[in-house]
Design an enzyme around this catalytic site. Structure first.
Site, short mmCIF file in Angstrom:
data_model
loop_
_atom_site.label_atom_id
_atom_site.label_comp_id
_atom_site.label_asym_id
_atom_site.label_seq_id
_atom_site.Cartn_x
_atom_site.Cartn_y
_atom_site.Cartn_z
N LYS A 13 81.01 29.09 19.87
CA LYS A 13 82.44 29.34 20.09
C LYS A 13 83.19 28.01 20.21
O LYS A 13 84.22 27.80 19.57
CB LYS A 13 82.66 30.16 21.38
CG LYS A 13 81.96 31.51 21.39
CD LYS A 13 82.20 32.27 22.69
CE LYS A 13 81.66 31.61 23.93
NZ LYS A 13 80.19 31.55 24.00
N ARG A 88 85.78 37.76 29.72
CA ARG A 88 84.33 37.76 29.89
C ARG A 88 83.83 39.10 30.41
O ARG A 88 82.63 39.31 30.50
CB ARG A 88 84.09 36.72 30.96
CG ARG A 88 82.98 35.73 30.94
CD ARG A 88 82.55 35.17 29.69
NE ARG A 88 81.53 34.20 29.96
CZ ARG A 88 81.62 32.91 29.65
NH1 ARG A 88 82.68 32.44 29.04
NH2 ARG A 88 80.63 32.11 29.93
N ARG A 127 71.86 21.00 23.53
CA ARG A 127 73.27 20.58 23.46
C ARG A 127 73.52 19.29 24.25
O ARG A 127 73.06 19.14 25.37
CB ARG A 127 74.16 21.69 24.01
CG ARG A 127 75.63 21.23 24.16
CD ARG A 127 76.58 22.35 24.40
NE ARG A 127 76.17 23.20 25.50
CZ ARG A 127 76.69 24.39 25.72
NH1 ARG A 127 77.64 24.87 24.93
NH2 ARG A 127 76.27 25.12 26.74
N ARG A 171 72.53 33.34 32.24
CA ARG A 171 73.80 33.43 31.47
C ARG A 171 73.67 34.46 30.34
O ARG A 171 74.61 35.21 30.07
CB ARG A 171 74.18 32.06 30.91
CG ARG A 171 74.76 31.14 31.97
CD ARG A 171 74.71 29.68 31.55
NE ARG A 171 75.39 29.41 30.30
CZ ARG A 171 75.13 28.35 29.52
NH1 ARG A 171 74.20 27.48 29.87
NH2 ARG A 171 75.81 28.16 28.42
#
Ligand code: AP5
Ligand code: MG
Ligand code: ZN
Length: 215
Positions: A13, A88, A127, A171
């Site tokens: 995203k 969310r 990441r 998550r």
């Protein structure tokens, strides 16, 4: 163009939002980035948010909604924006609808970036992000030329606190339970578009632009 980006943690995203920002100058409103900025600044809101973020849980709606509303009222949002990581859950989506109607705005699209579940862990553990300009890298898929240093601005690269395996697992569970149902929410409104989030970042971006009807 007012867009919501949907997709699991690690789907890309933020990566695609940054390309939309570059090409179309739309502001990216990432609640994750706003919360991390509040944590870094050591504000009261940041302190409250950090304990939830470190566990991979959602920060309470009351905290996030105030932050988004304040941001949407800024002048640069008049021409459009990209909501990244918000809403969310259903309560946030409903609150967003109310907020938008009071500001005389409506969403053009909810764009889902779809990535197989098994790819997400590697994307997230790999990441790295630039402290100065926010550019994202991945040690497995798109490393910086020099380890730990940003290609664009020579800034220092860091690993997010919540990109640890145990937190990532939480998550992903939270995403499945609370965020994935938003696809149905926006399908009912008839504004869902989707792209496959695997392949090269540039190829995906072409699909994103084409789905959104952008040239
Ligand atoms: P947030 O910051 O929103 O994180 P997230 O949803 O978990 O998503 P990510 O930012 O991890 O993934 P992304 O889809 O942006 O992927 P990216 O482009 O970076 O939220 C963090 C926390 O804040 C939440 O857990 C919660 O606590 C709180 N929070 C935030 N918003 C909230 C809200 N509205 N309500 C309540 N709490 C909230 O890409 C990932 C990696 O993959 C990168 O390394 C990238 O280089 C790589 N990559 C990208 N595209 C490709 C590709 N095509 N091929 C290979 N690698 C790729
Ligand atoms: Mg992100
Ligand atoms: Zn940089």
């Amino acid at each position: 163009m007012k867009i919501v980006l949907l997709g699991a943690p690690g789907a890309g995203k933020g990566t695609q939002a940054k390309k939309l920002v570059e090409k179309y100058s739309l502001p990216q409103i990432s609640t994750g980035d706003l919360l991390r900025a509040a944590v870094a600044a050591g504000s009261q809101l940041g302190k409250e948010a950090k304990s939830f973020m470190d566990k991979g849980e959602l920060v309470p709606d009351s905290v996030v909604l105030g932050m988004v509303e304040e941001r949407l009222k800024k002048d640069d949002c008049k021409k459009g924006y990209i909501l990244d990581g918000f809403p969310r859950n259903t309560a946030q989506a409903e609150a967003l609808d109310k907020m938008l109607s009071s500001l005389n705005m409506s969403l053009n699209a909810a764009l889902s970036v779809d990535v197989p579940f098994d790819d997400l862990m590697k994307r997230l553990t790999g990441r790295r992000t630039c402290k100065s300009c926010g550019q994202m890298y991945n040690v497995y898929f798109s490393p910086s030329k020099k380890e730990g240093v940003c290609d664009k601005c020579s800034g220092e690269l860091y690993q997010r606190d919540d990109d640890k395996e145990a937190t990532i697992k939480r998550r992903l569970d939270v995403y499945n339970a609370q965020t994935a149902p938003l696809m149905e929410y926006y399908k009912k409104k008839g504004i869902v578009k989707s792209v496959a989030g695997t392949g090269s970042i540039d190829e995906i971006f072409k699909q994103v632009c084409s789905e959104l009807g952008l040239k």
